[in-house]
Design a protein around this motif. Sequence first.
Motif, PDB file in Angstrom:
ATOM      1  N   TYR A 193      -3.084  31.061 -50.171  1.00 30.41           N
ATOM      2  CA  TYR A 193      -1.656  30.897 -50.428  1.00 30.41           C
ATOM      3  C   TYR A 193      -1.375  30.864 -51.930  1.00 30.41           C
ATOM      4  CZ  TYR A 193       2.884  28.536 -50.353  1.00 30.41           C
ATOM      5  OH  TYR A 193       4.181  28.185 -50.552  1.00 30.41           O
ATOM      6  N   TRP A 235       5.196  44.460 -50.903  1.00 28.74           N
ATOM      7  CA  TRP A 235       6.045  43.299 -51.154  1.00 28.74           C
ATOM      8  C   TRP A 235       6.526  42.686 -49.829  1.00 28.74           C
ATOM      9  CZ3 TRP A 235      11.503  42.182 -51.151  1.00 28.74           C
ATOM     10  CH2 TRP A 235      11.890  41.151 -52.014  1.00 28.74           C
ATOM     11  N   HIS A 243       6.353  33.510 -45.577  1.00 28.91           N
ATOM     12  CA  HIS A 243       7.162  32.857 -44.556  1.00 28.91           C
ATOM     13  C   HIS A 243       6.340  32.440 -43.358  1.00 28.91           C
ATOM     14  CE1 HIS A 243      10.147  34.684 -47.124  1.00 28.91           C
ATOM     15  NE2 HIS A 243      10.939  33.727 -46.719  1.00 28.91           N
TER      16      HIS A 243
ATOM     17  N   THR B  22      12.265  36.813 -39.010  1.00 26.54           N
ATOM     18  CA  THR B  22      12.051  37.253 -40.397  1.00 26.54           C
ATOM     19  C   THR B  22      10.727  37.980 -40.537  1.00 26.54           C
ATOM     20  OG1 THR B  22      13.153  35.234 -41.071  1.00 26.54           O
ATOM     21  CG2 THR B  22      12.028  36.477 -42.792  1.00 26.54           C
ATOM     22  N   PHE B  81      18.200  42.162 -41.019  1.00 27.99           N
ATOM     23  CA  PHE B  81      17.456  41.344 -41.969  1.00 27.99           C
ATOM     24  C   PHE B  81      18.420  40.499 -42.820  1.00 27.99           C
ATOM     25  CE2 PHE B  81      15.569  40.986 -46.220  1.00 27.99           C
ATOM     26  CZ  PHE B  81      14.411  40.291 -45.906  1.00 27.99           C
ATOM     27  N   ASN B  84      19.862  37.757 -40.705  1.00 31.11           N
ATOM     28  CA  ASN B  84      18.826  36.753 -40.553  1.00 31.11           C
ATOM     29  C   ASN B  84      18.770  35.843 -41.789  1.00 31.11           C
ATOM     30  OD1 ASN B  84      15.201  36.848 -40.449  1.00 31.11           O
ATOM     31  ND2 ASN B  84      16.552  35.420 -39.429  1.00 31.11           N
ATOM     32  N   LEU B  85      18.794  36.481 -42.936  1.00 30.36           N
ATOM     33  CA  LEU B  85      18.706  35.754 -44.203  1.00 30.36           C
ATOM     34  C   LEU B  85      19.899  34.818 -44.369  1.00 30.36           C
ATOM     35  CD1 LEU B  85      16.953  35.650 -46.702  1.00 30.36           C
ATOM     36  CD2 LEU B  85      18.151  37.614 -47.601  1.00 30.36           C
ATOM     37  N   CYS B  88      19.843  31.951 -41.655  1.00 30.25           N
ATOM     38  CA  CYS B  88      18.776  30.995 -41.930  1.00 30.25           C
ATOM     39  C   CYS B  88      19.163  30.106 -43.105  1.00 30.25           C
ATOM     40  CB  CYS B  88      17.513  31.777 -42.230  1.00 30.25           C
ATOM     41  SG  CYS B  88      16.094  30.776 -42.421  1.00 30.25           S
ATOM     42  N   ASN B  92      19.717  26.046 -43.046  1.00 34.63           N
ATOM     43  CA  ASN B  92      18.811  25.130 -43.759  1.00 34.63           C
ATOM     44  C   ASN B  92      19.381  24.539 -45.037  1.00 34.63           C
ATOM     45  OD1 ASN B  92      16.613  25.212 -41.975  1.00 34.63           O
ATOM     46  ND2 ASN B  92      16.142  27.278 -42.702  1.00 34.63           N
ATOM     47  N   ALA B 168      14.011  28.737 -53.152  1.00 39.00           N
ATOM     48  CA  ALA B 168      14.004  29.694 -52.042  1.00 39.00           C
ATOM     49  C   ALA B 168      15.409  30.231 -51.796  1.00 39.00           C
ATOM     50  CB  ALA B 168      13.453  29.038 -50.783  1.00 39.00           C
ATOM     51  N   HIS B 172      16.697  34.022 -51.935  1.00 37.58           N
ATOM     52  CA  HIS B 172      17.373  34.694 -50.817  1.00 37.58           C
ATOM     53  C   HIS B 172      18.721  35.260 -51.248  1.00 37.58           C
ATOM     54  CE1 HIS B 172      14.801  32.030 -47.984  1.00 37.58           C
ATOM     55  NE2 HIS B 172      14.153  33.079 -48.425  1.00 37.58           N
ATOM     56  N   ILE B 175      18.384  38.489 -53.130  1.00 40.26           N
ATOM     57  CA  ILE B 175      18.158  39.695 -52.323  1.00 40.26           C
ATOM     58  C   ILE B 175      19.488  40.255 -51.847  1.00 40.26           C
ATOM     59  CG2 ILE B 175      17.203  40.487 -50.122  1.00 40.26           C
ATOM     60  CD1 ILE B 175      14.941  38.401 -50.710  1.00 40.26           C
ATOM     61  N   ARG B 435       5.690  19.906 -53.070  1.00 39.37           N
ATOM     62  CA  ARG B 435       4.573  20.857 -53.084  1.00 39.37           C
ATOM     63  C   ARG B 435       3.625  20.472 -54.205  1.00 39.37           C
ATOM     64  NH1 ARG B 435       4.707  25.943 -53.320  1.00 39.37           N
ATOM     65  NH2 ARG B 435       6.468  26.378 -51.998  1.00 39.37           N
TER      66      ARG B 435
HETATM   67  C1  HEM Z   1      12.048  39.886 -48.585  1.00 41.12           C
HETATM   68  C2  HEM Z   1      12.827  38.914 -48.421  1.00 41.12           C
HETATM   69  C3  HEM Z   1      12.545  37.477 -48.731  1.00 41.12           C
HETATM   70  C4  HEM Z   1      11.947  36.947 -49.840  1.00 41.12           C
HETATM   71  C5  HEM Z   1      11.422  37.662 -51.066  1.00 41.12           C
HETATM   72  C6  HEM Z   1      11.932  35.532 -49.651  1.00 41.12           C
HETATM   73  C7  HEM Z   1      11.410  34.656 -50.557  1.00 41.12           C
HETATM   74  C8  HEM Z   1      11.172  33.344 -50.289  1.00 41.12           C
HETATM   75  C9  HEM Z   1      10.497  32.464 -51.140  1.00 41.12           C
HETATM   76  C10 HEM Z   1       9.932  32.854 -52.502  1.00 41.12           C
HETATM   77  C11 HEM Z   1      10.432  31.266 -50.533  1.00 41.12           C
HETATM   78  C12 HEM Z   1       9.761  30.028 -51.053  1.00 41.12           C
HETATM   79  C13 HEM Z   1       8.437  30.053 -50.382  1.00 41.12           C
HETATM   80  C14 HEM Z   1       7.648  28.831 -50.606  1.00 41.12           C
HETATM   81  O1  HEM Z   1       8.226  27.805 -50.941  1.00 41.12           O
HETATM   82  O2  HEM Z   1       6.449  28.934 -50.394  1.00 41.12           O
HETATM   83  C15 HEM Z   1      11.084  31.381 -49.286  1.00 41.12           C
HETATM   84  C16 HEM Z   1      11.221  30.358 -48.365  1.00 41.12           C
HETATM   85  C17 HEM Z   1      11.907  30.469 -47.194  1.00 41.12           C
HETATM   86  N1  HEM Z   1      12.493  31.601 -46.683  1.00 41.12           N
HETATM   87 FE1  HEM Z   1      12.526  33.389 -47.558  1.00 41.12          FE
HETATM   88  N2  HEM Z   1      12.501  35.219 -48.451  1.00 41.12           N
HETATM   89  C18 HEM Z   1      12.884  36.394 -47.863  1.00 41.12           C
HETATM   90  C19 HEM Z   1      13.501  36.542 -46.655  1.00 41.12           C
HETATM   91  C20 HEM Z   1      13.807  35.480 -45.803  1.00 41.12           C
HETATM   92  C21 HEM Z   1      14.591  35.616 -44.626  1.00 41.12           C
HETATM   93  C22 HEM Z   1      15.182  36.925 -44.084  1.00 41.12           C
HETATM   94  C23 HEM Z   1      14.704  34.385 -44.110  1.00 41.12           C
HETATM   95  C24 HEM Z   1      15.516  34.093 -42.896  1.00 41.12           C
HETATM   96  C25 HEM Z   1      15.228  33.491 -41.883  1.00 41.12           C
HETATM   97  C26 HEM Z   1      13.954  33.465 -44.929  1.00 41.12           C
HETATM   98  C27 HEM Z   1      13.781  32.112 -44.703  1.00 41.12           C
HETATM   99  C28 HEM Z   1      13.087  31.255 -45.498  1.00 41.12           C
HETATM  100  C29 HEM Z   1      12.881  29.858 -45.256  1.00 41.12           C
HETATM  101  C30 HEM Z   1      13.392  29.075 -44.078  1.00 41.12           C
HETATM  102  C31 HEM Z   1      12.138  29.368 -46.311  1.00 41.12           C
HETATM  103  C32 HEM Z   1      11.661  27.955 -46.517  1.00 41.12           C
HETATM  104  C33 HEM Z   1      12.650  27.262 -47.377  1.00 41.12           C
HETATM  105  C34 HEM Z   1      12.200  25.925 -47.757  1.00 41.12           C
HETATM  106  O3  HEM Z   1      11.290  25.816 -48.613  1.00 41.12           O
HETATM  107  O4  HEM Z   1      12.791  24.985 -47.248  1.00 41.12           O
HETATM  108  N3  HEM Z   1      13.440  34.173 -45.965  1.00 41.12           N
HETATM  109  N4  HEM Z   1      11.548  32.678 -49.153  1.00 41.12           N
END
Ligand code: HEM
Lengths: 286, 463
Positions: A193, A235, A243, B22, B81, B84-85, B88, B92, B168, B172, B175, B435
């Motif tokens: 990770y 990517w 995720h 996702t 997508f 979804n983003l 979500c 949250n 995060a 999102h 994007i 973290r």
């Molecule tokens: C390519 C598209 C996306 C990118 C680059 C992205 C990027 C990220 C990053 C960098 C994090 C933080 C990860 C971590 O803390 O380890 C994250 C967390 C998260 N992402 Fe995404 N994301 C994307 C799409 C989505 C989508 C479509 C969803 C919709 C369901 C989503 C839901 C979440 C959730 C629930 C978290 C956890 C948030 C938290 O830390 O509480 N992501 N994402």
Amino acid sequence: MDSGTLFNITTIVYFVAMLLFFVYIASKNTTIARAATLAALIGFIVQTAALGLRWYEAYQILGSDGRAPLTNLYESVVFFAWSILLIYLLIDLKYRQRAIGAFVLPIALLSMLWAQLSLNSGIDPLVPALQSNWLTYHVITCFLGYAGFAVAFGVSIMYLLRIGKEEKEQGDKAVGGVIGMFPSSRVLDDLNYRAIMVGFPLLTLGIITGAAWANYAWGTYWSWDPKETWSLIVWFIYAAFLHARFTRGWVGRKAAWLSIFGFAATLFCYLGVNLVLSGLHSYGSA
Amino acid sequence: MTADTKPFADRIWDFFCSLKLTIVLLLLLAATSIIGTVIQQNAPAADYIREYGQTNYELFVKLQFTDMYHSAWFMGILGLFCVNLICCSIKNFPRAWRFVSKPTLIAPDGLLKNSANKASFSSKRDRDLLASELAAALKKEFATPRSNEAEGRIHLFAQKGIYSRFGAYMTHLSILIVIFGAIIGTLWGEKGYVNIVEGTQVDRFQQRSGEELPLGFTLRCEDFTVEYYPGSNRPKDYFSDLIILENDQHVMIKGLEKTRIEVNKPLTYRGYTFYQSSYGPAGNTTFKFRITGNTTKETQELSARAGEKISLGNGYSFVVTNYASNYSNFGPAVQMRVTAPDGAPGNPFIVLQNYPDFDAKRGGAFSFSLLAMDQLQYTGLQVAKDPGVEIVWAGCFLMVFGSLTAFFFSHRRIWICLEKDGNKTSIQMIGNAHRNQAGFSLSFNELQQKIEAAINGPATDKE
Ligand code: HEM
């Protein structure tokens, strides 16, 4: 001494370091582990000097048309090896999990062997399209990203080897043999990770600098050319990996497989696209 | 309530919020994107038919594989997508916001007991005095704490890096911003190209569809130049000197009338950017000669195109039969022939531009010096206008910033709870990071020592 000689020395030192890592996991002797890390560090320093020298040589040969050594297949493969060592040594500095070297150094060594034995190492002037500082930023960020994924790949292989044993022998205390020298599956999962956490923002930056450059040179930041598209595929895969950690049922083995998949896609993006598909990027013809 | 008994709307909502969706969508985007890297995009129909056959071609058209990145189904996946983003994040975000709006000022007993990072001390000093000293110590060593009194205990709470909870969400949002910028560019952007012959001007350009669009101003190419790497035909650089005219008036750009553009150095004017992308010959090459009659000693200057028969007077004529811009490294050269009045063609000979006196040694009726060899060129420019591009860059910036925040910073919290315990004061301290637990443990231990020093008080206070 020219940079080619220094790169040969680098290759030999990486080979020695790799052997020492193998001996370490077979013998469990921590002095050997330290020697192996030291060898890797020396190789890295020599390679850094070699890269600097090649940069200098480019100015000697091409005069004012000199450039950073990041422009053809040979130079990129060498830089890939250097990036892997950089990321590996940083992770070693922080987590001190020596056994990982045995799975990461072979990737760097293979790159160096390939570059030194069969790629054209000539220093040629650049076609106009490549004469831009964006090239340097783009290549550096992409390759550091790739290197993060390479380390994650090595760690994922170790994870899969280890988790099978752990499950068979119930709990990580009992695992013996060579695999017993691996960090526990929990640590490996975490390192996987963390390596991807380093690689992902770098790849993001790499894609962005590439897009910025394309926009600057051609007026289109994204044209779905195969290389661009493959970088996006990579990517997507690592975004899925990140995720997966929040989703039950997608951690552990599946995450390790995603990481391996991701690295396969990375390699295809880096080499396969140029060797198999066609596109705008330069080193297919090099 | 089990999943089956949930109202339909809730199940739809859960589906769109799901992280499993996702992962599936991300992998689906990755997998389908491969198609367009294997099958050439937007090629003429004949190319597909030649390579894959008629039946396959018809299948490709039906599946929209020939322009898949703009196909309805690919847009559909991207759209899903985005939904979804958004869902979500809506679901949250309140949870993350609660850390800001309702911080846990008072550590619950469960947390005090079970925290991974905890320490307890006891001191003979007065509780209230200690509380204010520890608050000062926390402020100095960590962050300014908030103090609360409840059920006979004093609670100090301090936190750092709360913004990292939003990394995060920033990622999102970024994007969505990038996609928004791309949509703006698709709807209101213009892309095309224009070829301008040196010395001429244009006021419109061609789109890839073949349709012409007006620029709204005039673009003139004064001059075009190619430079080669020494001793080779590899172009080192090529540039165009451009002038912009509005109502026949020269427009100054950065204080200059003429702007030189080259590959990787475009020119932007009124939203349009012009990129040097190609060049080529426009029309025949013209050669300019100085010709000396070897008996008359008269000289004349004449121009000729390749293959054109030019009279020299007295029945003589010459023709340029061939030319090279760099002949055997001697520079520009022509091959030519002089025809005598009796019509007998003479032997071909070579005239070098860089050696003007050389031909006099040949000894014919005339000697030639090549003064100039002019090949008119056209410069090929890409033209682009993209009003969405700044939005895309803003999104990219936020993406890098957001993902670094999400990955490399953490929300760290410290609670200290002081309680009277007989004639002593008992102190509990706990810490939590969302973290990088390992790193936090180390800094917690350091902080613990500093707090302990503060509890023991200044040396003079000691018993
Ligand atoms: C390519 C598209 C996306 C990118 C680059 C992205 C990027 C990220 C990053 C960098 C994090 C933080 C990860 C971590 O803390 O380890 C994250 C967390 C998260 N992402 Fe995404 N994301 C994307 C799409 C989505 C989508 C479509 C969803 C919709 C369901 C989503 C839901 C979440 C959730 C629930 C978290 C956890 C948030 C938290 O830390 O509480 N992501 N994402």
